[in-house]
Design an enzyme around this catalytic site. Structure first.
Site: not given
Ligand code: NAD
Length: 366
Positions: A121, A126, A129, A132, A226
């Site tokens: 990530r 990106q 990804d 995403s 995460y």
């Molecule tokens: P994910 O599917 O792993 O989780 C979904 C969301 O659930 C997350 O925001 C997490 O913080 C939240 N969560 C976990 N436990 C929880 C709880 N008990 N109560 C409430 N919320 C809770 O997450 P994702 O959508 O795959 O994204 C993960 C991370 O990766 C994020 O920081 C996102 O910004 C980052 N990301 C970065 C890039 C990049 O830079 N290229 C791209 C995509 C995502």
């Protein structure tokens, strides 16, 4: 490089790894693409469109599975994996860590297998990804499905027949899917609030016009940006806040995930029963056990007049756009690993190295 796209064989899977537009770009870059006849049909891409884009069509799976680089959506069955050419490359959602038998076959056949789940990530990665791109669509569709399962509408309506108040929508977990759910619910006119254990997302939630549910001392950020699992006291504070917040909500979308752990339980049966009849809960974490105690993966159940949906593989229900975005992700991968017309795998590469589940006969771990 010879690139093969077999038809997806997992039950209910409607996506296809490459769409004609991306085939044309690969052909222009000098690759030969072979697509199994009918591979794109369920996603709205007929064979003729692939042919016009420069692909050759194969009546069966043997030819695409025998290519130097095989592109798929879902992981191959054991029989399909046995058909891969020894030393070839494969990219798909491989469920790394969950299918040891498949990893063993791929290693034995000396396949370099890239797991789309392992795209780092990072900014540089990106474009690849796929987690995403597919989560964005799931977040969108969760609101549409929830809205259709409700007995009320989302927007405020002022008519000669009276005024309807806007629905209240709460999104638990504001990652990629959650943020898209917030944006979609806002566009449909709901009053939206959200919660996440990563405090950094509060600003993004507010910038989408939603309120952030503040829970004191509930921050849990782990490695790589995460979430981490909540400690007991934090879990209690979150549960208390949700128990106060949910009775006023008409639509609840849950997306909370912690990498490597079962989905956290956030919404109890009591909370569901506290919502008004005709409301809906859509649990996007259904596959990992669910964020709601009432969720039955793949089913819709009714609890005290509230519909609880546990849909599985939402992106496959939007196969045209899901395939279009996934194919772009794969194009970016091809540009990393086959830019010179043959597979060039550098285990030290920040992207390809991180994504390889098997290479040179070995199973790699994260
Ligand atoms: P994910 O599917 O792993 O989780 C979904 C969301 O659930 C997350 O925001 C997490 O913080 C939240 N969560 C976990 N436990 C929880 C709880 N008990 N109560 C409430 N919320 C809770 O997450 P994702 O959508 O795959 O994204 C993960 C991370 O990766 C994020 O920081 C996102 O910004 C980052 N990301 C970065 C890039 C990049 O830079 N290229 C791209 C995509 C995502």
């Amino acid at each position: 490089m010879r690139i093969g796209v077999p038809r997806e064989t997992a039950p209910g899977e409607r996506r296809v790894a490459l769409v004609p537009e991306v085939v044309a770009r690969l052909a222009k870059a000098g690759h030969a693409v072979v697509v199994e006849a009918g591979a794109g049909a369920a996603a709205g891409f007929p064979d003729a469109a692939y042919a016009a884009a420069g692909a050759s069509l194969s009546p069966g799976a043997a030819e695409p599975l025998g290519a130097g680089l095989v592109l798929k959506v879902r992981r191959p069955s054991p029989a399909e994996a046995e058909e891969l050419t020894e030393g070839a490359a494969l990219a798909a959602f491989l469920a790394p860590g969950q299918d040891a038998a498949l990893a063993a076959i791929l290693a034995r056949r000396r396949v370099t297998a890239f797991a789309m789940e392992w795209v780092p990530r990072t900014t540089r990665a990106q474009a690849l990804d796929a987690l995403s791109s597919q989560a964005t669509l799931a977040g969108y569709l969760s609101v549409i499905l929830g809205a259709a399962a409700m007995t009320r509408i989302l927007p405020m309506l002022t008519t000669a027949a009276g005024t309807l108040a806007p629905a209240r929508c709460f999104v638990a977990g504001a990652g990629v899917a959650g943020l898209q759910a917030i944006a979609t619910a806002r566009r449909l006119g709901a009053v939206v609030s959200a919660f996440d254990v990563r405090p950094a997302v509060a600003e993004q939630v507010r910038s989408l016009g939603a309120a952030f549910l503040e829970v004191p001392r509930a921050a849990a950020e782990g490695a790589g940006g995460y979430a981490a699992e909540l400690a007991e006291g934090q879990r209690r504070r979150v549960a208390e806040a949700l128990a106060r917040h949910l009775p006023a909500q008409d639509l609840v979308i849950t997306t909370a995930q912690v990498p490597g752990r079962p989905a956290p339980l956030l919404v109890t049966e009591e909370m569901v029963r506290s919502m008004r009849p005709g409301s809906a809960v859509v649990d996007l974490a259904a596959e990992g056990g669910g964020n709601c105690a009432c969720t039955r993966p793949g089913e819709t159940v009714e609890v005290g007049g509230v519909a609880v949906l546990g849909p599985l593989d939402l992106p496959s229900r939007l196969p045209t756009h899901a395939s279009q975005m996934y194919a772009r992700n794969l194009l970016a991968l091809v540009e990393v690993v086959a830019a010179e017309g043959r597979l060039v795998f550098d285990p030290a590469d920040e992207i390809a190295g991180a994504m390889a589940l098997t290479h040179a006969g070995e199973i790699r771990r994260r």
